[in-house]
Design a protein around this motif. Sequence first.
Motif, PDB file in Angstrom:
ATOM      1  N   LEU A  72      34.578  48.680  68.599  1.00  0.00           N
ATOM      2  CA  LEU A  72      34.231  48.334  67.377  1.00  0.00           C
ATOM      3  C   LEU A  72      33.299  49.114  66.640  1.00  0.00           C
ATOM      4  CD1 LEU A  72      34.580  45.536  69.281  1.00  0.00           C
ATOM      5  CD2 LEU A  72      34.366  44.501  67.172  1.00  0.00           C
ATOM      6  N   SER A  73      33.595  49.590  65.482  1.00  0.00           N
ATOM      7  CA  SER A  73      32.655  50.515  64.843  1.00  0.00           C
ATOM      8  C   SER A  73      32.237  49.685  63.478  1.00  0.00           C
ATOM      9  CB  SER A  73      33.499  51.786  64.402  1.00  0.00           C
ATOM     10  OG  SER A  73      32.604  52.389  63.129  1.00  0.00           O
ATOM     11  N   TYR A  74      30.826  49.546  63.404  1.00  0.00           N
ATOM     12  CA  TYR A  74      30.433  48.931  62.114  1.00  0.00           C
ATOM     13  C   TYR A  74      28.899  49.338  61.861  1.00  0.00           C
ATOM     14  CZ  TYR A  74      28.450  46.418  66.076  1.00  0.00           C
ATOM     15  OH  TYR A  74      27.645  46.102  67.117  1.00  0.00           O
ATOM     16  N   LEU A  75      28.499  48.868  60.578  1.00  0.00           N
ATOM     17  CA  LEU A  75      27.037  49.158  60.202  1.00  0.00           C
ATOM     18  C   LEU A  75      26.078  48.212  60.896  1.00  0.00           C
ATOM     19  CD1 LEU A  75      27.396  49.750  56.490  1.00  0.00           C
ATOM     20  CD2 LEU A  75      26.736  51.239  57.957  1.00  0.00           C
ATOM     21  N   PRO A  76      25.009  48.884  61.374  1.00  0.00           N
ATOM     22  CA  PRO A  76      23.956  47.880  61.988  1.00  0.00           C
ATOM     23  C   PRO A  76      23.770  46.711  61.290  1.00  0.00           C
ATOM     24  CG  PRO A  76      23.097  50.363  61.981  1.00  0.00           C
ATOM     25  CD  PRO A  76      24.289  50.229  61.280  1.00  0.00           C
ATOM     26  N   VAL A 125      42.390  53.247  64.316  1.00  0.00           N
ATOM     27  CA  VAL A 125      42.712  52.328  63.022  1.00  0.00           C
ATOM     28  C   VAL A 125      41.525  52.637  62.452  1.00  0.00           C
ATOM     29  CG1 VAL A 125      43.160  50.196  62.428  1.00  0.00           C
ATOM     30  CG2 VAL A 125      44.189  50.977  64.503  1.00  0.00           C
ATOM     31  N   ASN A 126      41.708  53.340  61.290  1.00  0.00           N
ATOM     32  CA  ASN A 126      40.433  53.667  60.265  1.00  0.00           C
ATOM     33  C   ASN A 126      40.708  52.401  59.194  1.00  0.00           C
ATOM     34  OD1 ASN A 126      39.344  55.964  61.319  1.00  0.00           O
ATOM     35  ND2 ASN A 126      41.084  56.980  60.940  1.00  0.00           N
ATOM     36  N   VAL A 127      39.689  51.548  59.356  1.00  0.00           N
ATOM     37  CA  VAL A 127      39.718  50.577  57.938  1.00  0.00           C
ATOM     38  C   VAL A 127      38.560  50.703  57.012  1.00  0.00           C
ATOM     39  CG1 VAL A 127      40.044  47.985  57.620  1.00  0.00           C
ATOM     40  CG2 VAL A 127      41.439  49.134  59.629  1.00  0.00           C
ATOM     41  N   ALA A 128      37.593  51.091  57.778  1.00  0.00           N
ATOM     42  CA  ALA A 128      36.242  50.853  57.055  1.00  0.00           C
ATOM     43  C   ALA A 128      36.333  51.516  55.446  1.00  0.00           C
ATOM     44  CB  ALA A 128      35.091  51.396  57.775  1.00  0.00           C
ATOM     45  N   GLY A 129      35.696  51.029  54.598  1.00  0.00           N
ATOM     46  CA  GLY A 129      35.855  51.467  53.345  1.00  0.00           C
ATOM     47  C   GLY A 129      34.578  50.821  52.527  1.00  0.00           C
ATOM     48  N   LYS A 130      34.350  51.699  51.563  1.00  0.00           N
ATOM     49  CA  LYS A 130      33.324  51.550  50.228  1.00  0.00           C
ATOM     50  C   LYS A 130      34.071  51.240  49.019  1.00  0.00           C
ATOM     51  CE  LYS A 130      28.969  53.298  48.172  1.00  0.00           C
ATOM     52  NZ  LYS A 130      28.201  52.181  48.358  1.00  0.00           N
ATOM     53  N   GLN A 131      33.487  49.957  48.254  1.00  0.00           N
ATOM     54  CA  GLN A 131      34.301  49.774  47.063  1.00  0.00           C
ATOM     55  C   GLN A 131      33.240  49.198  46.185  1.00  0.00           C
ATOM     56  OE1 GLN A 131      38.050  47.427  47.096  1.00  0.00           O
ATOM     57  NE2 GLN A 131      37.530  46.203  45.496  1.00  0.00           N
ATOM     58  N   VAL A 132      32.727  49.918  45.121  1.00  0.00           N
ATOM     59  CA  VAL A 132      31.947  49.181  44.203  1.00  0.00           C
ATOM     60  C   VAL A 132      32.384  49.292  42.948  1.00  0.00           C
ATOM     61  CG1 VAL A 132      29.415  49.387  43.322  1.00  0.00           C
ATOM     62  CG2 VAL A 132      29.953  49.950  45.913  1.00  0.00           C
ATOM     63  N   THR A 136      37.556  50.894  62.891  1.00  0.00           N
ATOM     64  CA  THR A 136      36.389  51.120  62.143  1.00  0.00           C
ATOM     65  C   THR A 136      36.396  49.979  61.160  1.00  0.00           C
ATOM     66  OG1 THR A 136      37.486  52.340  60.237  1.00  0.00           O
ATOM     67  CG2 THR A 136      36.396  53.637  62.225  1.00  0.00           C
ATOM     68  N   GLY A 137      35.269  49.407  60.750  1.00  0.00           N
ATOM     69  CA  GLY A 137      34.801  48.066  59.837  1.00  0.00           C
ATOM     70  C   GLY A 137      35.562  47.023  60.832  1.00  0.00           C
ATOM     71  N   ALA A 138      35.246  46.922  61.915  1.00  0.00           N
ATOM     72  CA  ALA A 138      35.626  45.987  62.786  1.00  0.00           C
ATOM     73  C   ALA A 138      34.780  44.569  62.922  1.00  0.00           C
ATOM     74  CB  ALA A 138      36.070  46.492  64.214  1.00  0.00           C
ATOM     75  N   ASP A 139      33.876  44.683  62.091  1.00  0.00           N
ATOM     76  CA  ASP A 139      33.039  43.653  61.982  1.00  0.00           C
ATOM     77  C   ASP A 139      33.368  42.594  61.313  1.00  0.00           C
ATOM     78  OD1 ASP A 139      32.351  45.483  59.872  1.00  0.00           O
ATOM     79  OD2 ASP A 139      31.305  43.809  59.334  1.00  0.00           O
ATOM     80  N   SER A 140      34.244  42.786  60.262  1.00  0.00           N
ATOM     81  CA  SER A 140      34.723  41.685  59.229  1.00  0.00           C
ATOM     82  C   SER A 140      36.051  42.040  58.510  1.00  0.00           C
ATOM     83  CB  SER A 140      33.788  41.628  58.274  1.00  0.00           C
ATOM     84  OG  SER A 140      33.348  42.630  57.185  1.00  0.00           O
ATOM     85  N   GLY A 141      36.714  41.080  57.930  1.00  0.00           N
ATOM     86  CA  GLY A 141      37.676  41.576  56.842  1.00  0.00           C
ATOM     87  C   GLY A 141      39.096  42.025  57.628  1.00  0.00           C
ATOM     88  N   ALA A 146      41.002  43.777  65.151  1.00  0.00           N
ATOM     89  CA  ALA A 146      40.447  43.980  66.467  1.00  0.00           C
ATOM     90  C   ALA A 146      40.902  42.657  67.064  1.00  0.00           C
ATOM     91  CB  ALA A 146      38.980  43.814  66.399  1.00  0.00           C
ATOM     92  N   ILE A 147      40.821  41.593  66.402  1.00  0.00           N
ATOM     93  CA  ILE A 147      41.346  40.326  67.169  1.00  0.00           C
ATOM     94  C   ILE A 147      42.792  40.370  67.631  1.00  0.00           C
ATOM     95  CG2 ILE A 147      41.679  37.911  66.856  1.00  0.00           C
ATOM     96  CD1 ILE A 147      39.026  37.947  64.910  1.00  0.00           C
ATOM     97  N   ALA A 148      43.583  40.769  66.859  1.00  0.00           N
ATOM     98  CA  ALA A 148      45.074  41.066  67.024  1.00  0.00           C
ATOM     99  C   ALA A 148      45.198  41.612  68.293  1.00  0.00           C
ATOM    100  CB  ALA A 148      45.837  41.418  65.768  1.00  0.00           C
TER     101      ALA A 148
END
Length: 299
Positions: A82-86, A137-144, A59-64, A70-72
């Motif tokens: 890959l899970s990510y927001l549209p 692998v759970n990576v996606a996160g929200k931080q504000v 998750t969160g595999a689009d960036s960061g 994902a690449i590794a």
Amino acid sequence: MTSDQYTFDDPRHRYPVISPEVQQQPEPGLQSAMTPVPDLGEATYRGTGRLTGRKALITGADSGIGAAVAIAFAREGADVTLSYLPEEEEDARHVVEQVEAAGRKAVAVPGDLTSASFCRELVARAVEGMGGLDAIVNVAGKQVWQPTIEEISDEQFEETFRTNVFAPFFIVKAALPHLAPGSTIVNTASLEAYVPAPDRLDYATTKGAINNFSKGLAQQLITRGIRVNVVAPGPTWTALQVTRGVDPETLPEFGSSESPMGRAAQPAEQAPAYVFLTSAESSFVAGETLNVNGGMVTP
């Protein structure tokens, strides 16, 4: 160009000390629009077959960090969902290209992880697209960033928990029927689980919850031959930082004043920890939190 991850050198200077200009994007942000663009290891990560034949959902595999993982993973021989927001499609396309260039299958599944039904759909599509599933692998996160508790809206607090804590719960629960002995789960906590920043109160609270959730889950699932572990990154240059993840005015000093290493991490430096915890090299490691934070002392 930085040498690959096996090159012997001074870690303080392996990646440059960045001093990002003050910049902001609306959530969720695009890595490709950041200055400087985070390093995912595209030019440096060298695989050695450590995950040959594995089938991973990230998750969160689009960036960061998620994208670097994902690449590794692909270069280590794994197929990747890959899970990510549209809204992150542009960044995700870049990662899909990297996975496919490594000769592995990339299954792209955009959607909102705060939805339990989407999390179940994500798992189903991962299993169908890859012909199975044995690594999560759970990576996606929200931080504000919010200076005070009064400024954290009820909606922000709930969405942060639904993204950071609820989604891994939904995904793991849906995936378990597909995970055979030898499968692995790696969740993402943070330095904030131990040293909570007062202006990231809700985020830090979720990271402590992820740590505890993972350690309890590890004890449950090791009886089925499934290992659960955690990576806890320190300051890392990702899209979270330019979408009000931190006080915008502090960006020029991001990471350099906090870490004994004297700089922030790049996502490429986090990826090897996830590879290790997913590979058979860590076969006797379960319920562990691997801190990748540049030398900041944690319990």
